[in-house]
Design a protein around this motif. Structure first.
Motif, short mmCIF file in Angstrom:
data_model
loop_
_atom_site.label_atom_id
_atom_site.label_comp_id
_atom_site.label_asym_id
_atom_site.label_seq_id
_atom_site.Cartn_x
_atom_site.Cartn_y
_atom_site.Cartn_z
N ARG A 1 0.82 -1.20 0.00
CA ARG A 1 0.00 0.00 0.00
C ARG A 1 0.86 1.26 0.00
NH1 ARG A 1 -4.34 -1.19 -0.51
NH2 ARG A 1 -5.15 0.91 -0.29
N THR B 1 12.83 -3.80 -2.42
CA THR B 1 12.97 -4.03 -0.98
C THR B 1 12.68 -2.74 -0.22
OG1 THR B 1 14.69 -5.62 -1.56
CG2 THR B 1 14.51 -5.00 0.76
N MET C 1 9.08 -1.75 0.60
CA MET C 1 8.38 -2.38 1.73
C MET C 1 8.65 -1.66 3.05
SD MET C 1 9.24 -6.25 0.55
CE MET C 1 8.86 -6.95 2.14
N LYS D 1 8.47 0.65 5.93
CA LYS D 1 7.36 1.45 6.46
C LYS D 1 6.10 1.33 5.61
CE LYS D 1 9.79 4.69 9.36
NZ LYS D 1 10.11 6.07 9.69
N GLY D 2 5.92 0.17 4.98
CA GLY D 2 4.70 -0.06 4.22
C GLY D 2 3.63 -0.66 5.13
N SER D 3 2.54 -1.11 4.49
CA SER D 3 1.48 -1.79 5.23
C SER D 3 1.28 -3.11 4.49
CB SER D 3 0.21 -0.94 5.23
OG SER D 3 -0.86 -1.70 5.73
N ILE D 4 2.02 -4.14 4.93
CA ILE D 4 2.23 -5.32 4.09
C ILE D 4 1.25 -6.43 4.43
CG2 ILE D 4 3.90 -7.12 3.49
CD1 ILE D 4 6.06 -4.91 4.14
N TYR E 1 -0.11 -10.52 3.10
CA TYR E 1 0.55 -11.70 2.53
C TYR E 1 -0.36 -12.51 1.62
CZ TYR E 1 3.42 -10.71 6.69
OH TYR E 1 4.17 -10.12 7.66
N PHE F 1 7.76 -12.18 -2.87
CA PHE F 1 8.85 -12.49 -1.93
C PHE F 1 9.77 -13.55 -2.54
CE2 PHE F 1 5.87 -11.50 1.88
CZ PHE F 1 6.25 -10.17 1.87
N SER G 1 -1.04 6.58 -1.21
CA SER G 1 -1.27 7.46 -0.08
C SER G 1 -2.18 8.63 -0.45
CB SER G 1 0.07 7.97 0.45
OG SER G 1 0.75 8.63 -0.60
N CYS H 1 16.41 -7.87 5.06
CA CYS H 1 15.53 -6.71 4.87
C CYS H 1 14.12 -7.16 4.51
CB CYS H 1 16.09 -5.80 3.77
SG CYS H 1 17.52 -4.88 4.31
N VAL H 2 14.02 -8.12 3.55
CA VAL H 2 12.68 -8.56 3.13
C VAL H 2 11.93 -9.16 4.32
CG1 VAL H 2 11.44 -10.20 1.68
CG2 VAL H 2 13.31 -8.87 0.71
N PHE I 1 11.19 -6.32 7.06
CA PHE I 1 10.14 -5.40 6.65
C PHE I 1 8.79 -6.11 6.62
CE2 PHE I 1 13.35 -2.74 3.97
CZ PHE I 1 13.91 -2.28 5.15
N ALA I 2 8.80 -7.36 6.09
CA ALA I 2 7.53 -8.08 5.94
C ALA I 2 6.88 -8.32 7.30
CB ALA I 2 7.76 -9.41 5.22
N VAL I 3 7.69 -8.56 8.32
CA VAL I 3 7.13 -8.81 9.65
C VAL I 3 6.86 -7.49 10.37
CG1 VAL I 3 7.60 -9.84 11.90
CG2 VAL I 3 8.24 -11.05 9.80
N TYR J 1 6.42 -4.46 9.31
CA TYR J 1 5.43 -3.54 8.74
C TYR J 1 4.20 -4.28 8.21
CZ TYR J 1 9.46 -0.48 9.03
OH TYR J 1 10.54 0.22 9.48
N ARG J 2 3.91 -5.46 8.80
CA ARG J 2 2.73 -6.19 8.33
C ARG J 2 1.47 -5.39 8.66
NH1 ARG J 2 4.36 -8.08 13.02
NH2 ARG J 2 2.85 -8.46 14.68
N ARG J 3 0.46 -5.61 7.84
CA ARG J 3 -0.79 -4.88 8.04
C ARG J 3 -1.54 -5.51 9.20
NH1 ARG J 3 -4.03 -4.78 2.80
NH2 ARG J 3 -1.98 -4.04 2.11
N ASP K 1 -6.43 -0.03 8.31
CA ASP K 1 -5.34 0.92 8.50
C ASP K 1 -5.25 1.87 7.31
OD1 ASP K 1 -4.71 -0.20 10.85
OD2 ASP K 1 -2.93 -1.30 10.15
N ALA L 1 -3.47 4.02 4.39
CA ALA L 1 -2.24 3.75 3.63
C ALA L 1 -1.10 4.57 4.22
CB ALA L 1 -2.46 4.11 2.17
N PRO L 2 0.09 3.96 4.32
CA PRO L 2 1.21 4.70 4.90
C PRO L 2 1.64 5.84 3.98
CG PRO L 2 1.93 2.59 4.05
CD PRO L 2 0.44 2.61 3.93
N LYS L 3 2.46 6.71 4.52
CA LYS L 3 2.95 7.85 3.77
C LYS L 3 3.90 7.36 2.66
CE LYS L 3 4.97 12.38 4.84
NZ LYS L 3 6.03 12.27 3.83
#
Lengths: 544, 328
Positions: A279, A339, A342, A344-347, A349, A357, A535, B39-40, B43-45, B47-49, B54, B56-58
């Motif tokens: 997002r 990479t 991601m 500070k994203g809203s991830i 799965y 991935f 955003s 990193c993957v 970040f995946a953990v 910054y998980r939704r 929520d 959308a982030p900036k």
């Protein structure tokens, strides 16, 4: 902000799938979406034909003495390569997802030349039918690389027929590339500037450039090979005054850029999936877009790295080595930017993100092992061994096929109007990832230990790793059969898809009904924001 | 070396050098892979939704300094790989000028025929000494093959119509695989054999075994049999150049170029004499031998032509004995 169209969500809405029925409405269609589906079904069929040959190879390699006769094994790997490269990998994403989505993403009602688009599919099918005929008549045993003078003088198999099949299908590739280039230049919706193009479209633009510029060279090379084989023209066979290394230069001048034809569309798909499931706008849009073009241009300058031990000048090898390192940079830029997206994203799965991935991980390994092959002294040891096989499959199967499956799941609701079963799909993605690594990681070790490729028999010390690889292949096969089953089920019985199940940005989700009507948009779309504006920023922001 | 070692046996000086370079690349690639995977995953953990609703982030649109950093730093590391790899490559494919022990290898579907200057001939077997540079001259009678010795970390394609060479210095006595690495038809995977690395004394003893005449003697027989001798040695009318002191020396051609008379030049001049004619001589005097002489015969002729040039000052152990009549 783009305007959301108030769709009348009636069940009876006409879309491209129910607009017309009967075989004529499919075989004579000029709708890019229907042609995309024709391609989807035909390349899936070729994928399983090529896969069946791979199963045969892996079974043979269970024991050092092999199970099949030498000639049988030689034909298996040759036909696996030819079918997978020319009839699956080259057309895969561009001809299916690209065909379906490029017009939708830029706000056009079809490709620039809809009838040429249909002609592309027919050429592909004719080429494929000729190649299959060669297989049924007894096959071909030259390797997919057709190296002379073996192919021109010594092989007793159906070289010419196969070459004609590849030659014909090449025109399909050229015409698809041409169609995309013209469409992207001339048919973008108002407001869809080059700086707002989705990266999927940038990736396909770069791919199309290579298809148009590179494919004629393989066509010419195959014609010369035919002349040599039939008329003994003295081009490649040294016994009649030819130069076998010349063949390799001509062949790789196309076939190295061709691997970028295969991987750039995969990168294009990943560049869509990651922002959607994070997002968040893609990090470094401009760099990712330009890196596609850089790969397309530099990709034409590195073919000589296939000839480090073939007898080309050492100084040429040195230049090709340096350029090969250079072409790794734009690929690395893409991985770093995906990479960073991601961060500070809203991830979440969902299955497409799982494939993304997997793509990043496997493409990273595939790309880094490419550096080993660009390093001259290491290439001398590992070229023509299983190290190369493993590297190539990490890019092509770990990268490209992962991206393809990710893209198929991502846009399945758009294409079919139905949802796929998420649990099964995640399970299959996991199976594919595990099976893939078990199949191909041992091959890196085999290669450095010195097992050459294209071996029907092998020294017994290599058996353990080969058995591991075959075990992995059987898991991988299950991973590929599962989607066929549950996607086939979902196509007919799956729950109806909402307009935009992933809340994705992009004209294809926001302004075209799901599934789209024959002419894609009910009103002329107008673009007022940059790509991936998750955003909801109101102003265009440069990087810096 | 167990089944699960990632390295095959190391039996040459090159093997040690290539493995060192390989280890360097493994470390760099390992660090890069670990960095990206970390990193993957992180970040995946991190910054998980957590909640579907929520916001959308900036957006973060990018960073020019970062883009420059992650383009330039990897490239600098790649330049190290490039330079290191290129240096080794040049070294391995440039045989020393003196003191090499030359072995002549002919590939044909599907066997390796190996000849020694002293006359030994083997099929799918090769014997080499430790501690001495060995130069391979590779020829093919039919399609492209590739002469690959994993324990030496070396291979080179064997291309019909040309000679390819590489050299090595073996270090560890033992028996190691010879494999064909370029697909060459039906029995490609059976086109292999063994290289036996021996201590110098053992090798000298092996080399002294019975032969059917040295390569030079066999070459001399062919030289007479094909009538070369009538023009190239005893020709009183000067139609053909003398071959004394030709090998290894520069030759001036009639188009003004200068080439060094190496194995490839002699081969070409036998098969296609008009390709490079020595200055002062006419075209079309010598018959074309393309297709007339086997690859093995050609190699024997080349050893004979070599023997007509005196040994270079440093080559005390030169393989082909020089005729005594030609001191420099």
């Amino acid at each position: 902000m783009s305007t959301y169209l108030p769709f009348a969500r009636t069940e009876a809405r006409t879309n491209y799938l129910n607009a017309d029925y009967g075989w004529k409405s499919w075989l004579f269609t000029t709708d890019h979406k229907r042609i995309a589906l024709l391609y989807l079904f035909s390349i899936t069929a070729f994928f399983f034909v090529g896969g069946a040959f791979a199963v045969g190879m892996r079974v043979n390699l269970l024991t050092p003495e092999g199970i099949f006769a030498h000639d049988t094994y030689n034909k298996l790997f040759t036909m696996h390569g030819i079918i997978m490269v020319f009839f699956f990998l080259v057309p895969s994403i561009p001809a299916t997802l690209g065909n379906f989505l490029v017009p939708l993403m830029i706000g056009a009602r079809d490709l620039a030349f809809p009838r040429i688009n249909l002609l592309s599919w027919y050429l592909y099918m004719i080429g494929g039918a000729i190649a299959l005929t060669a297989i049924v008549k007894g096959g071909v045993d030259t390797g997919w690389t057709f190296y002379a003078p073996f192919s021109s003088t010594y092989s007793n198999t159906h070289v010419i027929l196969t070459a004609i099949g590849v030659f014909v299908s090449g025109f399909s590739s050229i015409l698809t590339g041409l169609n995309f280039i013209v469409t992207i230049h001339t048919m973008r919706a108002p407001g869809m500037t080059w700086g707002r193009l989705p990266l999927f479209v940038w990736g396909h633009y770069a791919t199309s450039l290579i298809q148009v510029l590179g494919t004629p060279v393989i066509a010419i090379t195959l014609v010369l090979l035919g002349l040599e084989r039939v008329l003994h023209a003295g081009i490649f066979d040294p016994a009649v005054g030819g130069d076998p290394v010349l063949f390799q230069h001509l062949f790789w001048f196309y076939s190295h850029p061709a691997v970028y034809i295969m991987i750039l569309p995969g990168m294009a798909v990943i560049s869509e999936i990651i922002p959607c499931f994070s997002r968040k706008a893609l990090f470094g849009y401009t760099f990712v877009a330009i890196s596609s073009i850089a790969i397309a241009v530099l990709g034409f300058l590195v073919w000589g790295h296939h000839l480090f031990v073939a007898g080309q000048s050492m100084y040429a090898s040195m230049v090709f080595s340096l350029l090969s390192f250079l072409v790794a940079i734009p690929s690395a830029i893409k991985v770093f930017n995906w990479t960073a997206t991601m961060y500070k994203g809203s991830i979440s799965y969902e299955t497409p993100m799982l494939y993304a991935f997997g793509f990043i991980g496997l493409f990273t390994i595939g790309g880094l092992t490419g550096l080993f092959l660009a390093t001259l002294a290491i290439d001398v040891h590992v070229t023509d061994t299983y190290f190369v096989i493993a590297h190539f499959h990490y890019i092509m199967v770990g990268g490209m096929v992962m991206a393809y499956l990710g893209g198929i799941h991502f846009w399945f609701p758009k294409i079919s109007g139905r949802m796929y079963p998420e649990g099964w799909a995640r399970f299959a993605a996991l199976i594919v990832f595990v099976g893939f690594n078990l199949t191909f990681f041992p091959q890196f070790i085999l290669g450095y230990q010195g097992m050459p490729r294209r071996y029907a028999h092998y020294p017994p010390e290599f058996q353990v790793l080969n058995v591991m690889s075959t075990a992995g292949a059987s898991i991988l096969a299950v991973g590929y059969l599962l989607p066929i089953i549950y996607l086939g089920w979902a196509w007919r019985k799956g729950p109806k898809a909402p307009q935009n199940p992933w809340n994705a940005k992009g004209l294809e989700w926001e302004q075209s009904p799901t599934p789209p009507p024959t002419y894609n948009f009910e009103t002329q779309p107008v673009v007022t924001e940059p790509a991936y504006n998750y955003s909801g920023e109101s102003e265009e922001v440069g990087i810096g | 070396m167990g089944v699960f070692s990632i390295f095959p046996p190391r039996a040459s000086t090159t093997a040690v050098q290539v493995d060192a370079l390989y280890t360097f690349l493994l470390i760099v690639a390992g660090i890069m892979t670990a960095l990206i995977f970390f990193c993957v995953f992180f970040f995946a953990v991190r910054y998980r939704r957590k909640n579907q609703d929520d916001p959308a982030p900036k957006a973060i649109h990018g960073s020019l300094p970062l883009e420059i950093a992650w383009s330039v730093f990897p490239f600098l590391i790649m330049l190290v790989m490039f330079a290191w790899g290129a240096k080794l490559y040049f070294q391995n494919y440039t045989p020393p000028l003196h003191d090499t022990f030359d072995i002549y290898v002919t590939g044909k579907q599907w066997m390796w025929k190996v000849q020694y200057p002293t006359g030994q001939r083997e099929i799918n077997e090769m014997h080499v000494p430790t501690g001495r540079p060995v130069k391979l001259i590779l020829a093919s009678e039919d399609v492209i093959h590739s002469f690959y010795i994993p324990a030496f970390r070396l291979k080179h394609d064997v291309v019909p119509g040309s000679y390819q060479t590489y050299w090595f210095e073996a270090t560890e006595p033992g028996r190691y695989h010879i494999l064909c690495a370029e697909y060459c038809g039906t029995n490609h995977s059976d086109m292999g054999g063994w290289v036996t690395v021996m201590k110098p004394n053992d090798f000298e003893r092996w080399l002294a075994g019975d032969t059917g005449g040295s390569m030079r003697e066999q070459g001399e027989k062919l030289f007479q049999q094909y009538g070369c001798v009538t023009c190239h040695v005893t020709d009183r009318e000067g139609r053909c150049p003398s071959l004394l002191n030709v090998f290894g020396n520069p030759v001036v051609l009639d188009d003004g170029r200068t080439v060094v008379a190496d194995e490839a030049y002699v081969r070409e001049s036998i098969l296609n004499p008009n390709a490079k004619v020595v200055k002062g001589y006419k075209h079309d005097i010598m018959p074309v031998f393309q297709g007339q002489i086997s690859e093995e015969g050609l190699l024997q002729l080349i050893v004979y032509v070599k023997s007509l040039s005196p040994p270079a000052p440093r080559s005390g152990k030169s393989a082909a004995p020089a005729p005594k009549a030609n001191p420099k």
